[in-house]
Design a protein around this motif. Structure first.
Motif, mmCIF file in Angstrom:
data_model
loop_
_atom_site.group_PDB
_atom_site.id
_atom_site.type_symbol
_atom_site.label_atom_id
_atom_site.label_comp_id
_atom_site.label_asym_id
_atom_site.label_seq_id
_atom_site.Cartn_x
_atom_site.Cartn_y
_atom_site.Cartn_z
ATOM 1 N N ARG A 56 0.653 -1.339 0.115
ATOM 2 C CA ARG A 56 -0.134 -0.151 0.012
ATOM 3 C C ARG A 56 0.811 1.086 0.134
ATOM 4 O O ARG A 56 0.333 2.264 0.360
ATOM 5 C CB ARG A 56 -0.923 0.074 1.234
ATOM 6 N N SER A 57 2.112 1.159 -0.405
ATOM 7 C CA SER A 57 2.807 2.532 -0.645
ATOM 8 C C SER A 57 2.546 3.077 -1.873
ATOM 9 O O SER A 57 2.196 2.588 -2.793
ATOM 10 C CB SER A 57 4.329 2.055 -0.311
ATOM 11 N N PRO A 58 2.800 4.313 -1.881
ATOM 12 C CA PRO A 58 2.725 5.197 -3.198
ATOM 13 C C PRO A 58 3.471 4.468 -4.277
ATOM 14 O O PRO A 58 4.540 3.857 -3.949
ATOM 15 C CB PRO A 58 3.217 6.468 -3.057
ATOM 16 N N GLU A 59 3.045 4.459 -5.527
ATOM 17 C CA GLU A 59 3.655 3.734 -6.640
ATOM 18 C C GLU A 59 5.486 4.116 -6.908
ATOM 19 O O GLU A 59 6.058 3.234 -7.165
ATOM 20 C CB GLU A 59 2.940 4.150 -8.014
ATOM 21 N N PHE A 60 5.687 5.242 -6.434
ATOM 22 C CA PHE A 60 7.216 5.809 -6.496
ATOM 23 C C PHE A 60 7.913 5.372 -5.328
ATOM 24 O O PHE A 60 9.239 5.367 -5.206
ATOM 25 C CB PHE A 60 7.172 7.319 -6.563
ATOM 26 N N ILE A 61 7.284 4.845 -4.109
ATOM 27 C CA ILE A 61 8.136 4.393 -3.154
ATOM 28 C C ILE A 61 8.362 2.692 -3.478
ATOM 29 O O ILE A 61 7.435 1.941 -3.404
ATOM 30 C CB ILE A 61 7.409 4.646 -1.804
ATOM 31 N N LEU A 62 9.584 2.420 -3.875
ATOM 32 C CA LEU A 62 9.893 0.979 -4.189
ATOM 33 C C LEU A 62 9.942 0.050 -3.054
ATOM 34 O O LEU A 62 9.656 -1.169 -3.221
ATOM 35 C CB LEU A 62 11.244 0.923 -4.900
ATOM 36 N N GLY A 63 9.912 0.718 -1.990
ATOM 37 C CA GLY A 63 10.235 -0.319 -0.457
ATOM 38 C C GLY A 63 11.188 0.322 0.181
ATOM 39 O O GLY A 63 11.342 1.635 0.275
ATOM 40 N N VAL A 64 11.751 -0.484 1.120
ATOM 41 C CA VAL A 64 12.667 -0.059 2.056
ATOM 42 C C VAL A 64 13.925 -0.944 1.928
ATOM 43 O O VAL A 64 14.064 -1.947 1.572
ATOM 44 C CB VAL A 64 12.164 -0.093 3.447
ATOM 45 N N ILE A 65 15.044 -0.279 2.569
ATOM 46 C CA ILE A 65 16.397 -1.013 2.781
ATOM 47 C C ILE A 65 16.696 -0.812 4.068
ATOM 48 O O ILE A 65 16.462 0.235 4.782
ATOM 49 C CB ILE A 65 17.588 -0.598 1.798
ATOM 50 N N ASN A 66 17.632 -1.671 4.351
ATOM 51 C CA ASN A 66 18.194 -1.537 6.082
ATOM 52 C C ASN A 66 19.716 -0.936 5.831
ATOM 53 O O ASN A 66 20.611 -1.522 5.140
ATOM 54 C CB ASN A 66 18.390 -3.057 6.382
ATOM 55 N N LEU A 67 19.789 0.230 6.408
ATOM 56 C CA LEU A 67 21.024 1.007 5.972
ATOM 57 C C LEU A 67 21.526 1.211 7.682
ATOM 58 O O LEU A 67 21.263 1.976 8.492
ATOM 59 C CB LEU A 67 20.604 2.301 5.744
ATOM 60 N N ARG A 68 22.531 -0.080 7.856
ATOM 61 C CA ARG A 68 23.302 0.041 9.250
ATOM 62 C C ARG A 68 22.351 0.080 10.423
ATOM 63 O O ARG A 68 22.311 0.759 11.191
ATOM 64 C CB ARG A 68 24.203 1.124 9.406
ATOM 65 N N GLY A 69 21.053 -0.775 10.241
ATOM 66 C CA GLY A 69 20.199 -0.857 11.357
ATOM 67 C C GLY A 69 18.802 0.216 11.174
ATOM 68 O O GLY A 69 17.934 0.008 12.059
ATOM 69 N N MET A 70 19.036 1.127 10.040
ATOM 70 C CA MET A 70 18.058 2.225 9.909
ATOM 71 C C MET A 70 17.176 1.537 8.954
ATOM 72 O O MET A 70 17.712 1.403 7.800
ATOM 73 C CB MET A 70 18.533 3.516 9.952
ATOM 74 N N ILE A 71 15.762 1.785 8.994
ATOM 75 C CA ILE A 71 15.073 1.484 7.768
ATOM 76 C C ILE A 71 14.798 2.824 7.225
ATOM 77 O O ILE A 71 14.434 3.357 7.727
ATOM 78 C CB ILE A 71 13.427 0.701 8.269
ATOM 79 N N VAL A 72 15.075 2.873 5.833
ATOM 80 C CA VAL A 72 15.064 3.674 4.829
ATOM 81 C C VAL A 72 14.399 3.572 3.726
ATOM 82 O O VAL A 72 14.598 2.508 3.044
ATOM 83 C CB VAL A 72 16.614 3.998 4.279
ATOM 84 N N PRO A 73 13.187 4.251 3.554
ATOM 85 C CA PRO A 73 12.454 4.340 2.442
ATOM 86 C C PRO A 73 13.406 4.567 0.968
ATOM 87 O O PRO A 73 14.086 5.244 0.856
ATOM 88 C CB PRO A 73 11.243 5.104 2.359
ATOM 89 N N VAL A 74 12.916 3.951 -0.243
ATOM 90 C CA VAL A 74 13.679 4.114 -1.412
ATOM 91 C C VAL A 74 12.593 4.723 -2.340
ATOM 92 O O VAL A 74 11.486 4.132 -2.833
ATOM 93 C CB VAL A 74 14.230 2.646 -1.821
ATOM 94 N N MET A 75 12.709 5.712 -2.880
ATOM 95 C CA MET A 75 11.922 6.515 -3.799
ATOM 96 C C MET A 75 12.348 6.315 -5.319
ATOM 97 O O MET A 75 13.776 6.694 -5.366
ATOM 98 C CB MET A 75 11.801 7.953 -3.651
ATOM 99 N N ASP A 76 11.659 6.019 -6.334
ATOM 100 C CA ASP A 76 12.401 5.949 -7.816
ATOM 101 C C ASP A 76 11.922 7.238 -8.378
ATOM 102 O O ASP A 76 10.654 7.500 -8.363
ATOM 103 C CB ASP A 76 11.497 4.973 -8.736
ATOM 104 N N LEU A 77 12.995 8.327 -8.738
ATOM 105 C CA LEU A 77 12.481 9.394 -9.271
ATOM 106 C C LEU A 77 11.832 9.403 -10.200
ATOM 107 O O LEU A 77 11.304 10.359 -10.912
ATOM 108 C CB LEU A 77 13.967 10.144 -9.208
ATOM 109 N N ARG A 78 12.173 8.495 -11.362
ATOM 110 C CA ARG A 78 11.586 8.402 -12.674
ATOM 111 C C ARG A 78 10.100 8.380 -12.547
ATOM 112 O O ARG A 78 9.236 9.034 -13.111
ATOM 113 C CB ARG A 78 11.994 7.183 -13.403
ATOM 114 N N LYS A 84 9.394 7.740 -18.296
ATOM 115 C CA LYS A 84 9.255 6.509 -18.565
ATOM 116 C C LYS A 84 9.556 5.622 -17.339
ATOM 117 O O LYS A 84 10.621 6.119 -16.719
ATOM 118 C CB LYS A 84 10.028 6.359 -19.771
ATOM 119 N N LYS A 85 9.417 4.437 -17.555
ATOM 120 C CA LYS A 85 9.870 3.291 -16.467
ATOM 121 C C LYS A 85 11.071 3.023 -16.504
ATOM 122 O O LYS A 85 11.846 2.897 -17.657
ATOM 123 C CB LYS A 85 8.731 2.384 -16.786
ATOM 124 N N ALA A 86 11.576 3.064 -15.333
ATOM 125 C CA ALA A 86 13.109 2.605 -15.385
ATOM 126 C C ALA A 86 13.494 1.199 -15.366
ATOM 127 O O ALA A 86 12.825 0.427 -14.944
ATOM 128 C CB ALA A 86 13.870 3.237 -14.131
#
Length: 165
Positions: A56-78, A84-86
């Protein structure tokens, strides 16, 4: 009332351009266009790896990554900028950006096609953004770099959750 709003918008743009003067920028390619962010907002540059999906995240939020214990959302700027789709390949990178104190130091990963260079503003004059598109809300100014125009991204605006709704 409309003229007052436009006047305030112009003052805001002038303030944003003034704050950019004298900065260095990390330039990157996105859908064949040149963009840049203030180098001080860049925490890290990571190679592309698929993030963990978020339902249920917005289309441009691809998901999250673990950055040294911190959960970081990842956005696709395209996707965010409606280009166009990347395709994700070995040059694709994730810029880990940190917003300013005024924006509560939010941290987010931003997927871009490739990192180009660190650009020193030098004698170049930053011009206010022009046009009317979905991207313009996130652009603080324009800077000539060689034969190209680099759009300078306002990281605080880009990471504002209010823009996601």
């Amino acid at each position: 009332m409309q003229n007052l709003m436009q006047s305030e918008d112009l003052v805001d743009i002038d303030d944003r351009v003034d704050r950019l003067q004298g900065s260095d920028y990390l330039s990157f390619d996105l859908a064949g266009e040149l963009y840049g962010v203030d180098i001080q907002t860049v925490e890290e540059i990571r190679v592309w790896e698929p993030p963990t999906l978020l339902p249920r995240s917005p289309e441009f939020i691809l998901g999250v990554i673990n950055l040294r214990g911190m959960i970081v959302p990842v956005m696709d700027l395209r996707v965010r900028f409606n280009t166009k789709k990347a395709d994700y390949h070995r040059e694709t990178v994730v810029l880990i950006l940190r917003a300013s104190e005024a924006a509560n130091h939010k941290v987010m990963g931003v997927v871009v096609d490739a990192v180009s260079d660190v650009v020193d503003q030098g004698e170049g004059q930053i011009m206010p953004p022009i046009g009317d598109s979905q991207v313009i809300a996130y652009v603080s100014g324009l800077l000539n770099v060689d034969q190209r125009v680099m759009s300078l991204i306002n990281v605080d605006e880009l990471l504002r959750i209010e823009h996601w709704i």
